[in-house]
Design a protein around this motif. Structure first.
Motif, PDB file in Angstrom:
ATOM      1  N   ASP A   7      11.241 119.950 -70.382  1.00  0.00           N
ATOM      2  CA  ASP A   7      12.070 119.049 -69.623  1.00  0.00           C
ATOM      3  C   ASP A   7      13.469 119.466 -69.709  1.00  0.00           C
ATOM      4  OD1 ASP A   7       9.691 117.456 -69.206  1.00  0.00           O
ATOM      5  OD2 ASP A   7      10.012 116.033 -70.647  1.00  0.00           O
ATOM      6  N   LEU A   8      13.910 119.932 -70.862  1.00  0.00           N
ATOM      7  CA  LEU A   8      15.378 120.073 -70.969  1.00  0.00           C
ATOM      8  C   LEU A   8      15.567 121.462 -70.036  1.00  0.00           C
ATOM      9  CD1 LEU A   8      15.689 120.062 -74.867  1.00  0.00           C
ATOM     10  CD2 LEU A   8      16.829 118.465 -73.159  1.00  0.00           C
ATOM     11  N   THR A   9      14.480 122.455 -69.997  1.00  0.00           N
ATOM     12  CA  THR A   9      14.848 123.743 -69.180  1.00  0.00           C
ATOM     13  C   THR A   9      14.968 123.353 -67.667  1.00  0.00           C
ATOM     14  OG1 THR A   9      13.586 124.882 -71.181  1.00  0.00           O
ATOM     15  CG2 THR A   9      14.078 126.109 -69.163  1.00  0.00           C
ATOM     16  N   LEU A  10      13.785 122.601 -67.408  1.00  0.00           N
ATOM     17  CA  LEU A  10      13.922 122.034 -65.980  1.00  0.00           C
ATOM     18  C   LEU A  10      15.117 121.329 -65.665  1.00  0.00           C
ATOM     19  CD1 LEU A  10      10.001 120.944 -65.587  1.00  0.00           C
ATOM     20  CD2 LEU A  10      10.974 123.043 -64.683  1.00  0.00           C
ATOM     21  N   TYR A  11      15.811 120.466 -66.517  1.00  0.00           N
ATOM     22  CA  TYR A  11      16.732 119.959 -66.056  1.00  0.00           C
ATOM     23  C   TYR A  11      17.957 120.823 -65.753  1.00  0.00           C
ATOM     24  CZ  TYR A  11      21.366 117.717 -67.077  1.00  0.00           C
ATOM     25  OH  TYR A  11      22.762 117.307 -67.361  1.00  0.00           O
TER      26      TYR A  11
ATOM     27  N   LEU B   8       7.840 127.850 -76.393  1.00  0.00           N
ATOM     28  CA  LEU B   8       6.767 127.929 -75.323  1.00  0.00           C
ATOM     29  C   LEU B   8       7.252 127.110 -74.195  1.00  0.00           C
ATOM     30  CD1 LEU B   8       3.994 128.762 -74.173  1.00  0.00           C
ATOM     31  CD2 LEU B   8       3.011 126.908 -75.726  1.00  0.00           C
ATOM     32  N   GLY B   9       7.626 125.871 -74.383  1.00  0.00           N
ATOM     33  CA  GLY B   9       7.937 125.008 -73.386  1.00  0.00           C
ATOM     34  C   GLY B   9       9.183 125.476 -72.576  1.00  0.00           C
ATOM     35  N   TYR B  10      10.100 126.340 -73.122  1.00  0.00           N
ATOM     36  CA  TYR B  10      11.352 127.016 -72.441  1.00  0.00           C
ATOM     37  C   TYR B  10      10.563 127.878 -71.434  1.00  0.00           C
ATOM     38  CZ  TYR B  10      14.683 130.684 -72.074  1.00  0.00           C
ATOM     39  OH  TYR B  10      15.385 131.643 -71.711  1.00  0.00           O
ATOM     40  N   THR B  11       9.694 128.625 -71.895  1.00  0.00           N
ATOM     41  CA  THR B  11       9.073 129.552 -71.006  1.00  0.00           C
ATOM     42  C   THR B  11       8.265 129.276 -70.113  1.00  0.00           C
ATOM     43  OG1 THR B  11       7.018 129.925 -72.610  1.00  0.00           O
ATOM     44  CG2 THR B  11       9.067 131.476 -73.007  1.00  0.00           C
ATOM     45  N   LEU B  12       7.467 128.127 -70.355  1.00  0.00           N
ATOM     46  CA  LEU B  12       6.646 127.662 -69.219  1.00  0.00           C
ATOM     47  C   LEU B  12       7.424 126.929 -68.199  1.00  0.00           C
ATOM     48  CD1 LEU B  12       4.085 125.578 -71.406  1.00  0.00           C
ATOM     49  CD2 LEU B  12       3.673 127.800 -70.153  1.00  0.00           C
TER      50      LEU B  12
ATOM     51  N   LEU C   4      -0.195 122.151 -88.654  1.00  0.00           N
ATOM     52  CA  LEU C   4      -0.683 123.223 -89.164  1.00  0.00           C
ATOM     53  C   LEU C   4      -1.668 123.676 -88.380  1.00  0.00           C
ATOM     54  CD1 LEU C   4      -0.875 122.580 -93.084  1.00  0.00           C
ATOM     55  CD2 LEU C   4       1.195 123.306 -91.781  1.00  0.00           C
ATOM     56  N   LYS C   5      -1.745 124.829 -87.700  1.00  0.00           N
ATOM     57  CA  LYS C   5      -2.348 125.561 -86.925  1.00  0.00           C
ATOM     58  C   LYS C   5      -3.794 125.983 -87.782  1.00  0.00           C
ATOM     59  CE  LYS C   5       0.059 128.721 -84.940  1.00  0.00           C
ATOM     60  NZ  LYS C   5       0.688 129.758 -84.131  1.00  0.00           N
ATOM     61  N   GLY C   6      -4.913 125.454 -86.993  1.00  0.00           N
ATOM     62  CA  GLY C   6      -6.185 125.679 -87.534  1.00  0.00           C
ATOM     63  C   GLY C   6      -6.566 125.014 -88.987  1.00  0.00           C
ATOM     64  N   ILE C   7      -5.554 123.927 -89.207  1.00  0.00           N
ATOM     65  CA  ILE C   7      -5.800 123.175 -90.573  1.00  0.00           C
ATOM     66  C   ILE C   7      -6.123 121.597 -90.130  1.00  0.00           C
ATOM     67  CG2 ILE C   7      -4.923 122.592 -92.487  1.00  0.00           C
ATOM     68  CD1 ILE C   7      -5.399 125.432 -92.453  1.00  0.00           C
ATOM     69  N   PRO C   8      -7.463 121.194 -90.355  1.00  0.00           N
ATOM     70  CA  PRO C   8      -7.664 119.756 -89.965  1.00  0.00           C
ATOM     71  C   PRO C   8      -6.984 118.817 -90.793  1.00  0.00           C
ATOM     72  CG  PRO C   8      -9.533 120.732 -91.272  1.00  0.00           C
ATOM     73  CD  PRO C   8      -8.543 121.772 -91.046  1.00  0.00           C
ATOM     74  N   VAL C   9      -5.625 118.341 -90.314  1.00  0.00           N
ATOM     75  CA  VAL C   9      -5.021 117.416 -91.264  1.00  0.00           C
ATOM     76  C   VAL C   9      -4.171 116.532 -90.048  1.00  0.00           C
ATOM     77  CG1 VAL C   9      -2.909 119.038 -91.250  1.00  0.00           C
ATOM     78  CG2 VAL C   9      -3.258 117.045 -92.817  1.00  0.00           C
ATOM     79  N   CYS C  10      -4.225 115.161 -90.428  1.00  0.00           N
ATOM     80  CA  CYS C  10      -3.503 114.207 -89.403  1.00  0.00           C
ATOM     81  C   CYS C  10      -2.078 114.704 -89.526  1.00  0.00           C
ATOM     82  CB  CYS C  10      -3.586 112.771 -90.105  1.00  0.00           C
ATOM     83  SG  CYS C  10      -3.146 111.683 -88.965  1.00  0.00           S
ATOM     84  N   SER C  11      -1.447 114.640 -88.011  1.00  0.00           N
ATOM     85  CA  SER C  11      -0.171 114.854 -87.797  1.00  0.00           C
ATOM     86  C   SER C  11       0.213 114.178 -86.853  1.00  0.00           C
ATOM     87  CB  SER C  11      -0.134 116.366 -87.466  1.00  0.00           C
ATOM     88  OG  SER C  11      -0.803 117.456 -88.170  1.00  0.00           O
ATOM     89  N   VAL C  12       1.676 113.679 -87.045  1.00  0.00           N
ATOM     90  CA  VAL C  12       2.408 112.893 -86.128  1.00  0.00           C
ATOM     91  C   VAL C  12       3.645 113.448 -85.736  1.00  0.00           C
ATOM     92  CG1 VAL C  12       3.685 110.550 -85.655  1.00  0.00           C
ATOM     93  CG2 VAL C  12       1.631 110.661 -87.388  1.00  0.00           C
ATOM     94  N   TYR C  13       3.733 113.719 -84.409  1.00  0.00           N
ATOM     95  CA  TYR C  13       5.037 114.686 -83.931  1.00  0.00           C
ATOM     96  C   TYR C  13       5.240 114.231 -82.436  1.00  0.00           C
ATOM     97  CZ  TYR C  13       1.076 117.607 -82.570  1.00  0.00           C
ATOM     98  OH  TYR C  13      -0.147 117.861 -81.992  1.00  0.00           O
ATOM     99  N   THR C  14       6.368 114.882 -82.031  1.00  0.00           N
ATOM    100  CA  THR C  14       6.707 114.713 -80.471  1.00  0.00           C
ATOM    101  C   THR C  14       6.114 116.025 -79.915  1.00  0.00           C
ATOM    102  OG1 THR C  14       8.977 113.935 -81.169  1.00  0.00           O
ATOM    103  CG2 THR C  14       8.906 114.846 -79.052  1.00  0.00           C
ATOM    104  N   ASP C  15       5.708 115.768 -78.711  1.00  0.00           N
ATOM    105  CA  ASP C  15       5.297 117.033 -77.736  1.00  0.00           C
ATOM    106  C   ASP C  15       6.589 117.984 -77.320  1.00  0.00           C
ATOM    107  OD1 ASP C  15       4.001 118.593 -75.811  1.00  0.00           O
ATOM    108  OD2 ASP C  15       3.273 117.053 -74.607  1.00  0.00           O
ATOM    109  N   ASN C  16       6.467 118.729 -78.313  1.00  0.00           N
ATOM    110  CA  ASN C  16       8.070 119.625 -78.302  1.00  0.00           C
ATOM    111  C   ASN C  16       7.753 120.366 -77.118  1.00  0.00           C
ATOM    112  OD1 ASN C  16       9.674 119.123 -80.930  1.00  0.00           O
ATOM    113  ND2 ASN C  16       7.557 119.150 -81.666  1.00  0.00           N
ATOM    114  N   LYS C  17       6.514 121.129 -76.774  1.00  0.00           N
ATOM    115  CA  LYS C  17       6.250 121.881 -75.689  1.00  0.00           C
ATOM    116  C   LYS C  17       6.879 120.983 -74.399  1.00  0.00           C
ATOM    117  CE  LYS C  17       2.261 122.709 -74.546  1.00  0.00           C
ATOM    118  NZ  LYS C  17       0.871 123.339 -74.345  1.00  0.00           N
TER     119      LYS C  17
END
Length: 372
Positions: A203-207, A234-238, A185-198
């Motif tokens: 990586d997929l787009t560069l492929y 965002l990852g796609y555009t980067l 949650l952006k701006g909310i201080p809570v512990c989060s577990v996730y993949t680096d989706n960006k």
């Protein structure tokens, strides 16, 4: 009668006092030391020390530790049968933790759930699960239900939507133990577990760029207030920026809603397929696609087939693909480590239960699996 884990720790301390190894005023092993010595969780060792304190065997001093009480009348704990009965009653009340998720499927969610269930048992916690179907009201009701059942902590994958659930925010602001999975949650201080989706989407787009494509579309549900989809876009555009290529915004199709759990049984999927067919007809030169999810990739493949075009003409990549009947991946894809994600989520929640500080973010590494 079965002897439970924290009963073993309880009786261990009792024996050490009876045998004179521990005397009045001596420091008793800490939660961490007992957990490591017996190979149990901190919750188990904490419960044993709490039981000893309730029995008057030890005194717990904040910031200093636990110490043997002055047992002037001698150590006379309850008879074993009574003690066992009391402890078994407590064992039945071992920490209850909740997991709320919109939906889970073979491509994503089932391995996560299995890992969480197994890890919870290893921590002597009971895990209860509720699917919300992507409904904000169901998510709210699930949180209220779990709290009323006395859960000690909550793991949740928030629903897709424009606004955060007020019930969830209230728990976070009240410092209730919460861990988010596959979201933050952006701006909310809570512990989060996730993949680096960006990074994964980049990586997929560069492929695809590496395979000679310069016209690459991105297809996804709306990204508003859903960190997973926002980061993937965002990852796609980067990737285009990194390679010095111009990004055509017309190739960003982010209005597909059929795969959202709340719409899976409606007409939205047919609407999405029509949208994809129109896109394919409008932009016939686009032969490469980054799909934000496996179901989006399969809808796209069906749209291509409905136009009597060969899938071999297209490169489609996505997240979390299933395999075909020969065990080969249907699409080149990002494979998220659901097992580790689930284990980390439970570990971080348990850490909160015993008062330990936890990071706000825990990034889980991903892998790219090539379609051969």
């Amino acid at each position: 009668m079965e002897v439970h884990l924290y009963e073993q720790l309880y009786m261990h301390v009792i024996r050490e006092i009876k045998e004179g190894k521990l005397k009045a005023g001596d420091r008793v092993s800490s939660e961490k030391e007992l957990a490591e010595a017996f190979g149990v969780s901190r919750i188990t060792s904490k419960k044993a020390l709490e039981k000893l304190a309730e029995s008057g065997v030890i005194k717990r001093i904040q910031g200093k530790g636990s110490f043997v009480a002055n047992l002037a009348g001698g150590l006379e704990p309850k008879k074993h049968s009574e003690e066992s009965t009391s402890l078994v009653t407590d064992e039945r009340k071992r920490p209850l933790i909740g997991f709320i998720i919109s939906n889970f499927s073979d491509e994503f969610g089932l391995r996560l759930l299995r890992a969480m269930e197994k890890r919870s048992a290893e921590h002597n916690c009971d895990l209860i699960i509720k699917r919300t179907g992507g409904s904000k009201e169901e998510e709210k009701r699930a949180i209220q239900l779990f709290v009323s059942l006395g859960i000690k902590g909550l793991i949740v994958t928030p629903i897709h939507g424009e606004h955060y659930n007020a019930e969830l925010l209230r728990l976070v602001l009240d410092k209730f133990p919460v861990v988010l999975v596959d979201r933050y949650l952006k701006g909310i201080p809570v512990c989060s577990v996730y993949t680096d989706n960006k990074k994964a989407a980049k990586d997929l787009t560069l492929y695809l760029i590496g395979r000679g494509h310069d016209k690459i579309a991105y297809v996804s549900p709306p990204e508003e207030n859903t960190s997973t989809f926002e980061e993937r876009l965002l990852g796609y555009t980067l990737a285009f920026t990194q390679e010095g290529l111009k990004l055509n915004q017309d190739y960003c199709l982010t209005n597909l809603k059929g795969i959202l759990p709340i719409n899976l049984h409606g007409t939205a999927i047919d609407d999405d397929k029509n949208t994809l067919r129109r896109f394919l007809e409008q932009y016939p030169d686009v032969k490469a696609f980054v799909a934000s999810e496996f179901l989006v990739a399969t809808m796209l493949a069906q749209a291509i087939d409905s136009l009597d075009k060969s899938l071999d003409e297209y490169d489609i990549v996505c997240f979390d693909s299933l395999n075909d009947y020969l065990g080969k991946p249907l699409f080149t894809h990002i494979q998220q480590d659901e097992k580790r994600m689930g284990e980390e989520a439970v570990d971080l929640l348990v850490s909160q239960l015993i008062g330990e500080a936890v990071p706000e973010q825990r990034i889980i590494e991903h892998r790219m699996i090539m379609r051969t």
